[in-house]
Design a protein around this motif. Structure first.
Motif, PDB file in Angstrom:
ATOM      1  N   ALA A 185     -65.308  78.161  23.334  1.00 40.49           N
ATOM      2  CA  ALA A 185     -65.234  79.597  23.055  1.00 40.49           C
ATOM      3  C   ALA A 185     -65.881  79.888  21.701  1.00 40.49           C
ATOM      4  N   LEU A 186     -66.170  81.138  21.445  1.00 40.69           N
ATOM      5  CA  LEU A 186     -66.779  81.567  20.202  1.00 40.69           C
ATOM      6  C   LEU A 186     -65.717  81.688  19.116  1.00 40.69           C
ATOM      7  N   GLU A 187     -65.920  80.990  17.983  1.00 41.93           N
ATOM      8  CA  GLU A 187     -64.952  81.056  16.880  1.00 41.93           C
ATOM      9  C   GLU A 187     -65.216  82.299  16.038  1.00 41.93           C
TER      10      GLU A 187
END
Length: 387
Positions: free
Chosen positions: A128-130
């Motif tokens: 996932a995108l942090e």
């Protein structure tokens, strides 16, 4: 430290503790005794050392060993103030901090193996995108730049490895060598570059690090060197000369003075001493001792190796220490000779004791001899009376 000594925990209740991290990362290094002792240090406040012994069911020596292991890895500080001790318990590193530290990571590898450590260090990152914010994006704080001079410099393994690679040096046993390097850097207060220069000078011929030679060299340099004035004049000159020439030249010149020459076998002996990292100045003192003081015609490998081993055991790393060792040996030999001479003289002075002084002596004098002796004594008394 005795069982009856008292103790006080300085910071009871102020230690952060993660049982999983402590069990997985610290236990393999410190062992079960130190592991159990740390648990008690976290909950005890004051008492006697014997309380630890009773709870852990072991003796004083295992307790001291466990305490040393905890202090050596930074988990406890010990303060001696008789008739007792103050103990400050330190928090273990977090899981991430521990595995990010090169030294602790190598130490753990030496206990459980690299594969297991890599498995422990593996992170499960989500796909996932942090969007986590950074500190400076949230807080507006002005920092005053602190001076690095106030903080001890930590051994930089990355820089050490980099310069090793550039100079084509390699480890003999990477894990053990790295642990030793950290230990030597701390013991002799050296930064990574100072330690590398010493390691480079003591490396093996095949460009691998020789940690044993490195440790001996650093120990020798740290030993206080006595003043030349402490030695007899002849030895003063010898010490000075020993630091100015190579062992090969020193041997050749001594041989030339006596009309001889340095043989190939003798050169091999010197080469062997060099491989054992015996300093040139120490080799020169050894050469002089064998050829001049012992009046040997040539260096003998058996005799030289025996002498060299003795000097290494007694931490002879420079010319001054070598001469001091020789003088100590001479003094012992003179004292032994003197004692032997005194013992012989005493034996000559002791006369044979009369037989009748022996407790087991049996009188076998005949009755006739006794009668004659009594008659002789009576005549002597009569003569004295008439006078």
């Amino acid at each position: 430290m005795r069982p009856g000594d008292s103790f006080s925990i300085l910071n009871r209740g102020k230690v952060s503790f993660d049982a999983d991290t402590f069990s997985l990362l610290y236990l393999p290094i410190i062992g079960r005794d130190a592991f159990g002792l740390y648990q008690l240090l976290r909950v005890f406040s004051t008492g006697k050392i014997s309380h630890f012994l009773e709870y852990l069911d072991f003796g004083l020596n295992p307790f001291i060993d466990a305490l040393d292991k905890l202090s050596g890895i930074g988990l406890v500080r010990v303060f001696d103030q008789q008739p007792g001790y103050f103990l400050e318990v330190k928090s273990p590193l977090s899981f991430e901090e521990f595995l990010a530290d090169d030294f602790y990571k190598q130490l753990l590898i030496s206990r459980i193996g690299e594969n297991k450590v890599q498995a422990l260090a593996q992170k499960n990152e989500p796909n996932a995108l942090e969007v986590t914010k950074k500190f400076h994006e949230v807080y507006s704080v002005k920092f005053e730049r602190s001076s690095k001079l106030d903080q001890p410099e930590k051994f930089d393994l990355t820089s050490f490895k980099s310069i090793m690679e550039s100079q084509h040096l390699t480890f003999s046993n990477e894990n053990q060598d790295i642990l030793s390097l950290y230990s030597l850097a701390e013991k002799f207060d050296l930064n990574w570059y100072e330690l590398f220069k010493a390691a480079e000078q003591t490396a093996n011929a095949d460009k691998t690090l020789n940690i044993a030679n490195l440790a001996r060299t650093l120990a020798g340099k740290s030993e206080p060197v006595p003043s030349l004035a402490e030695f007899p004049k002849g030895f003063q000159d010898l010490i000075v000369i020993s630091k100015e020439v190579t062992p090969a030249d020193f041997l050749s010149k001594l041989k030339q003075q006596t009309g001889g020459f340095a043989s190939q076998e003798e050169m091999k002996i010197l080469n062997h001493l060099t491989k054992q990292n015996i300093a040139d100045q120490v080799q020169n003192i050894l050469i002089h001792y064998v050829l001049i003081q012992q009046e040997k015609s040539s260096l003998n490998s058996s005799f030289v190796n025996t002498l060299a081993n003795d000097w290494l055991r007694h931490k002879v790393y420079n010319a001054e220490a070598a001469v001091k060792r020789i003088l100590e040996h001479q003094q012992k030999a003179e004292e032994k000779q003197k004692n032997n001479k005194n013992h012989k003289n005493q034996r000559k002075l002791v006369k044979k004791a009369p037989e009748w002084s022996n407790a087991s002596y049996v009188n076998t004098t005949s009755a006739e001899d006794i009668a004659k002796f009594e008659q002789y004594k009576a005549s002597r008394r009569k003569d004295r009376e008439e006078k």
